[in-house]
Design a protein around this motif. Structure first.
Motif: not given
Length: 129
Positions: A90-99, A122-129
């Motif tokens: 919901r933050l960004f598409p699964y196919f998008a680059k993570i910052p 940023t911490e949320k980005f780094q966690k595995k879904s």
């Protein structure tokens, strides 16, 4: 490219196909009509000068704060909404680059609260879904 609307635009797209080129062409024809251009970084293409890459709505909000089109309180609310997303999808598409870890949104007018929100995002980005 006729434009009858007197209200200027904020253009938002992604870097997967032709958004940057189309927006650049529009700006060349109507520079007075565009306040900002935000391009979601999906594949990480180089962007024309003045285009802002983004990963989440918080990034856009930080740029809009810098441009004085949003208040710090509005940016904080947007950051909290991004943090409240239950799934990374919901933050960004699964196919998008993570910052990248060194990416920072435009925070030159930001306070410690906005910086803390960005660190949490940023911490949320780094966690595995």
């Amino acid at each position: 490219l006729a434009v009858a609307n007197p209200i200027p635009f904020i253009l938002c797209g992604d870097d997967t196909e032709f958004d940057p080129q189309i927006y650049a062409k529009f700006i060349a024809a109507h520079p007075e009509k565009v306040l900002a251009v935000y391009i979601r970084s999906i594949v990480g293409r180089d962007l024309p000068e003045g285009f802002h890459p983004f990963y989440t709505a918080f990034d856009i909000a930080c740029h809009e704060l810098e441009a004085k089109r949003l208040s710090p309180e509005q940016v904080i609310r947007i950051g909290q909404a991004v943090l409240g997303a239950e799934k990374k999808s919901r933050l960004f598409p699964y196919f998008a680059k993570i910052p990248p870890l060194n990416f920072l949104p435009k925070l030159s007018l930001a306070d410690a609260t906005l910086e803390a929100i960005w660190i949490k995002i940023t911490e949320k980005f780094q966690k595995k879904s």
